[in-house]
Design an enzyme around this catalytic site. Structure first.
Site, PDB file in Angstrom:
ATOM      1  CE1 TYR A  56      -3.328   2.914   0.818  1.00 28.71           C
ATOM      2  CE2 TYR A  56      -1.731   3.471   2.514  1.00 28.71           C
ATOM      3  CZ  TYR A  56      -2.825   3.800   1.751  1.00 28.71           C
ATOM      4  OH  TYR A  56      -3.419   5.021   1.901  1.00 28.71           O
ATOM      5  CG  ASP A  75      -7.525   9.039   5.090  1.00 30.63           C
ATOM      6  OD1 ASP A  75      -7.275   9.825   6.020  1.00 30.63           O
ATOM      7  OD2 ASP A  75      -6.699   8.715   4.236  1.00 30.63           O
TER       8      ASP A  75
END
Length: 78
Positions: free
Chosen positions: A13, A37
Site C-alpha cells: 500500500y 480517512d
C-alpha cells in the site's frame, strides 16, 4: 490476519500510494471495502468512491515518500 501478511500488504500500500499508482492502491481493496480517512470523516463505500478519493489525494499531494522509523511507525515526506 497473519502479521507478516499484514506487513506485506501495508508495504505494498505504501509503495503504490507513494508512487501515485492508483490501480496498485485499488488492487488492495475488496469490491465492498470502505475507507474512513481521516477518522471521523464520512465513510467511503465501494471501489468507485475509493477510486475518487485516491485520485483526488494523488492529484493534491503528488508523489510521497514513506519510511519506516526504528520504532516501527511510518514517516511521510513530499
Amino acid at each position: 490476519p497473519d502479521p507478516s501478511r499484514a506487513a506485506d500488504l501495508f508495504d505494498r500500500y505504501l509503495a503504490a500510494h507513494g508512487a501515485n499508482d492508483l490501480e496498485g492502491v485499488l488492487a488492495l481493496f475488496a469490491e465492498d471495502a470502505s475507507v474512513e480517512d481521516p477518522v471521523g470523516a464520512p465513510v467511503l463505500q465501494g471501489v468507485p468512491a475509493i477510486r475518487a478519493f485516491y485520485r483526488a489525494t494523488h492529484a493534491r499531494n503528488g508523489r510521497l515518500v514513506f519510511e519506516r522509523t526504528p520504532d516501527g511507525t511510518v514517516s511521510q515526506s513530499y
